[in-house]
Structures are given as structure tokens and as C-alpha cells.
Design a protein around this motif. Structure first.
Motif, short mmCIF file in Angstrom:
data_model
loop_
_atom_site.label_atom_id
_atom_site.label_comp_id
_atom_site.label_asym_id
_atom_site.label_seq_id
_atom_site.Cartn_x
_atom_site.Cartn_y
_atom_site.Cartn_z
N PRO A 102 108.68 -60.76 -35.25
CA PRO A 102 109.44 -60.24 -36.40
C PRO A 102 109.34 -58.73 -36.60
N VAL A 103 108.33 -58.11 -36.04
CA VAL A 103 108.18 -56.67 -36.23
C VAL A 103 109.40 -55.91 -35.72
N VAL A 104 110.11 -56.44 -34.72
CA VAL A 104 111.25 -55.70 -34.17
C VAL A 104 112.43 -55.70 -35.12
N ALA A 105 112.44 -56.60 -36.10
CA ALA A 105 113.56 -56.69 -37.03
C ALA A 105 113.22 -56.20 -38.43
N HIS A 159 104.85 -42.91 -26.61
CA HIS A 159 106.22 -43.20 -27.04
C HIS A 159 106.94 -44.06 -26.00
N ALA A 160 106.74 -43.78 -24.72
CA ALA A 160 107.37 -44.58 -23.67
C ALA A 160 106.86 -46.02 -23.70
N ALA A 161 105.54 -46.18 -23.86
CA ALA A 161 104.96 -47.52 -23.91
C ALA A 161 105.43 -48.29 -25.13
N MET A 162 105.56 -47.61 -26.26
CA MET A 162 106.02 -48.27 -27.48
C MET A 162 107.48 -48.71 -27.36
N ALA A 163 108.32 -47.87 -26.77
CA ALA A 163 109.73 -48.23 -26.60
C ALA A 163 109.87 -49.45 -25.69
N LEU A 164 109.11 -49.49 -24.60
CA LEU A 164 109.16 -50.62 -23.68
C LEU A 164 108.66 -51.90 -24.35
N THR A 165 107.60 -51.76 -25.15
CA THR A 165 107.07 -52.92 -25.88
C THR A 165 108.11 -53.51 -26.80
N MET A 166 108.77 -52.68 -27.58
CA MET A 166 109.78 -53.17 -28.52
C MET A 166 110.95 -53.83 -27.79
N GLU A 167 111.36 -53.26 -26.67
CA GLU A 167 112.44 -53.87 -25.89
C GLU A 167 112.04 -55.27 -25.41
N ARG A 168 110.82 -55.40 -24.90
CA ARG A 168 110.36 -56.69 -24.38
C ARG A 168 110.13 -57.72 -25.48
N LEU A 169 109.89 -57.25 -26.70
CA LEU A 169 109.69 -58.18 -27.82
C LEU A 169 110.98 -58.56 -28.52
N GLY A 170 112.11 -58.03 -28.05
CA GLY A 170 113.40 -58.47 -28.57
C GLY A 170 114.12 -57.49 -29.46
N GLU A 171 113.73 -56.24 -29.46
CA GLU A 171 114.41 -55.26 -30.30
C GLU A 171 115.88 -55.18 -29.91
N GLY A 194 118.04 -57.58 -30.41
CA GLY A 194 118.57 -58.92 -30.27
C GLY A 194 118.60 -59.66 -31.60
N GLU A 195 118.72 -60.98 -31.53
CA GLU A 195 118.74 -61.80 -32.75
C GLU A 195 117.40 -61.71 -33.47
N ASP A 196 117.45 -61.74 -34.79
CA ASP A 196 116.24 -61.68 -35.60
C ASP A 196 115.23 -62.73 -35.12
N PRO A 197 114.00 -62.32 -34.80
CA PRO A 197 113.01 -63.29 -34.33
C PRO A 197 112.73 -64.42 -35.31
N GLY A 198 112.80 -64.15 -36.61
CA GLY A 198 112.62 -65.21 -37.58
C GLY A 198 113.69 -66.28 -37.43
#
Length: 383
Positions: free
Chosen positions: A163-166, A351-363, A365-369
């Protein structure tokens, strides 16, 4: 449809609220019972007792509250069995939640069970997945590499994102307004201090974080510190920080916390989900954590990975510096914070690691909830 939902700490409350909102969107007639915090209560849950009763972690931390926790386990299992719901959804807090499920299943073997947040068997104690499979039917995983571990143990599992990505993020204008409100100049370094959401964490880490920040202030005299906190430990935080040589700005309201994350230049944080919140706001960070000595000794011997920071794990980098256990000392922590202020290459790597993390966690895309809600309903045959 009636669901019994259990969360035992602030991060679980956040996950539970997002899941409840998603289920209400897809199945509006749903009703909720169980245990949760203010965010889940805002979604319609009437908590049977304060969620903070369960917010303990580590062997030495649990022992003084063991009898109380046993009573809460029995009380919760009895409530489930007295009027069985369509499913019980437990969120993280496995020491409490899985004991509740075991007690309830002993009376109601046909109870449908779903657990939100896969155990980190890739990090330590791989046997936990098999034990969990004895009382859990379906798992909602936050990390993309977790489903195979759960399926191998005999459970079904869906990666639903985090849910953090949304979550809402403060704008640049809100960040600027936060600095102006607290009279923080544009050139003054602003550090987030995040010593945890549990009372034991705050008590243990608070003094060390204060000392590290005092050392950093010796090198950066204009440094300001803001300490976002949560309802359960806010009184303790305010009392503790009032005795610090330079008291931080303590914020509790959600909007203020978002603005503080956006306004900050860097953060000193306890290990946990907060590293993902910092990644979402692209705030460079240093992670530090310690436990009671016995918990530290036992867990240190069981760890299978060389980092526990989720940004490092998901991005498959080691960009975020960690100071865990015996290394959780003010001097090295202060040096790592100073490096983030002075070294643009360190900030760029984070910053590069954080951007990649958010992409892989679904940033994006559809709301994780909502994804988690679809998974729950599909598992229950209600999709």
C-alpha cells in the motif's frame, strides 16, 4: 459477508485499512469485526480492545506481558468461535495472530483463514512457513519474490503489492509550508527521526538517535529535527524528547507527517516498513535498530541475509546504510548521516534504489489495497 480482521501494530493498521477500503469497494455489503487501530476504525472497524496491547516485539519484550497476551489470545479466539465469520484475516503480528488461529481452528476446524504479510522466511527461520500452513489457507504477499516460498509450504499466495506505493504524498508546496510553519530555512538541513512505533523501540532507540543527531549537529549547527510518531507512543515520545538538549518538532497528524517526509533532507529510522515510506517520498535514509541482548543474540544467529532493509532487498542493492545490533551506536550513525549530507553520490545511489523498489512494489499500477481485496474475494469464491 462478515470478516474478522486482526492487526497488532501501526504498519498492520495501515495495511488493514487499505484492504478494508478495497473490499468495501468490491463488496459493499461487507461488515468487519476484530482488532485494529485508528485507520481501520475509520474504515468501519470497532476494535474489541486497543491494538496497542499487541505492539510488542522480541523475546525479552514479550515476557513481561506474556500472561496479558495469553488472555487476549483466548478472548479473541473465543469471539471468533462464538459467531464464526466468513473468514478471519490476520495482518502481520504472527506471534499473536497465528496463536489466535490455532486456538480458533481447534474449535472450528472449517474456519477460513487468510494472512496478510508473508513471513520473511527468506531472511530467517524458514520453518515458519510450514507451521503457518497448519492454520492459514491463503497468504497476501507484499514482496514480489515471496509467493513461491508460501506455495512450497502448501498455502495459496498472491503478490498484491505494498500500500505504500499508493499512499498520498505531500506536494512541494506543502513541504515548503511545513518548513515555513516551523521556521526552518531553505538551507537548513532537516532530519527525520523515526525511532519506531512500539514503546520498547522508542525507549531503546530514542537516546541513541538523540546522541547521533547531537553529534551531527556539532558538524551542522543549523540542523533541525522532526520526529513523526503514532498515537500509541506519542505521549512517551513527547515526554522523552522534552528532556533532549535540543527538542525535536514532534508531529502526530497524518497530513503533518506527510509534509515532514517531503520537507526532510534525510532520515534516521528504525528498521521496518518505514524504509518503504521514506523510499516513496525519495528521502535518503540511514537505518539503525537494536533489541534486548537475548533477542539480538538469537535472531542474529538465525539471519540468512546480510541486510534487513526492505529497500536494499527489493532493489537488490545495498545503497541504504544499516547499523544493527552491536553496531547501533551514535558515532557511526552520525558519520553515515553526515555522508548523506555531504556526498551527492551517496544520495544518488539511494534515489536510484528507491525508484527501483517502488517500481517493483507496484507503483503506477492498481491500488495494492484493491489488489489484496480482489485476492481475498477470489479465494472466498466471492469475486
Amino acid at each position: 459477508m462478515r470478516l474478522f480482521v486482526i492487526a497488532g501494530e501501526a504498519s498492520g493498521d495501515k495495511l488493514g485499512a487499505a484492504l478494508m477500503a478495497g473490499i468495501k469497494q468490491l463488496a459493499p455489503a461487507v461488515t468487519f469485526e476484530g482488532i485494529g487501530g485508528p485507520l481501520m476504525e475509520a474504515e468501519g472497524l470497532s476494535s474489541r480492545f486497543p491494538m496497542e496491547d499487541l505492539s510488542v516485539m522480541g523475546l525479552m519484550e514479550v515476557l513481561p506481558k506474556y500472561r496479558h497476551l495469553k488472555r487476549r489470545i483466548a478472548e479473541t479466539a473465543e469471539a471468533i468461535c462464538a459467531n464464526p465469520p466468513d473468514a478471519v484475516i490476520t495482518i502481520d503480528s504472527p506471534d499473536f495472530c497465528l496463536r489466535v488461529l490455532r486456538a480458533a481452528r481447534a474449535v472450528r476446524p472449517d474456519l477460513r483463514t487468510i494472512h496478510y504479510v508473508a513471513p520473511s522466511v527468506w531472511a530467517w527461520r524458514p520453518g515458519r512457513a510450514a507451521k503457518m500452513a497448519e492454520v492459514v489457507d491463503h497468504v497476501l504477499a507484499l514482496l514480489p519474490f515471496e509467493p513461491p516460498y508460501m506455495e512450497a509450504a502448501g498455502m495459496t499466495c498472491d503478490f498484491v503489492g505494498h500500500p505504500v506505493v499508493a499512499e498520498p504524498r505531500a506536494s512541494a508546496l506543502e513541504a515548503e509550508a511545513f518548513r515555513e510553519t516551523h521556521m526552518i530555512g531553505p538551507d537548513q538541513p532537516l532530519v527525520l527521526c523515526l525511532p519506531g512505533s512500539r514503546a520498547g523501540e522508542v525507549k531503546r532507540l530514542g537516546p541513541r538517535f538523540d546522541e547521533a543527531l547531537m553529534r551531527l549537529r556539532d558538524r551542522e549547527p543549523g540542523l533541525r529535527v522532526v520526529l513523526p510518531t503514532v498515537r500509541g507512543v506519542a505521549p512517551m515520545v513527547r515526554e522523552m524528547t522534552a528532556r533532549w538538549p535540543v527538542a525535536p518538532i514532534v508531529v502526530e497528524e497524518t497530513a503533518d507527517k506527510r509534509a515532514a517526509f517531503a520537507a526532510a533532507d534525510l532520515a534516521l529510522a528504525a528498521s521496518g516498513t518505514v524504509s518503504l515510506e521514506l523510499a516513496a517520498s525519495r528521502t535518503p535514509m540511514v537505518i539503525a535498530y537494536d533489541m534486548a541482548w537475548l533477542s539480538r543474540l538469537i535472531i542474529g544467529r538465525l539471519l540468512k541475509v546480510d541486510t534487513v532493509t526492505l529497500v536494499n532487498l527489493v532493489s537488490e542493492t545495498r545503497a541504504i546504510p544499516e547499523f544493527l545490533g552491536a553496531r547501533c551506536e551514535p558515532g557511526p550513525i552520525a558519520a553515515a548521516l553526515f555522508d548523506l549530507i555531504e556526498n551527492p553520490e551517496s544520495r544518488a545511489a539511494q534515489h536510484a534504489a528507491m525508484a527501483l523498489t517502488m517500481e517493483r512494489l507496484g507503483e503506477g499500477g492498481e491500488d495494492p489495497g484493491l489488489r489484496a481485496a480482489r485476492s481475498v474475494l477470489a479465494h472466498l469464491g466471492r469475486a
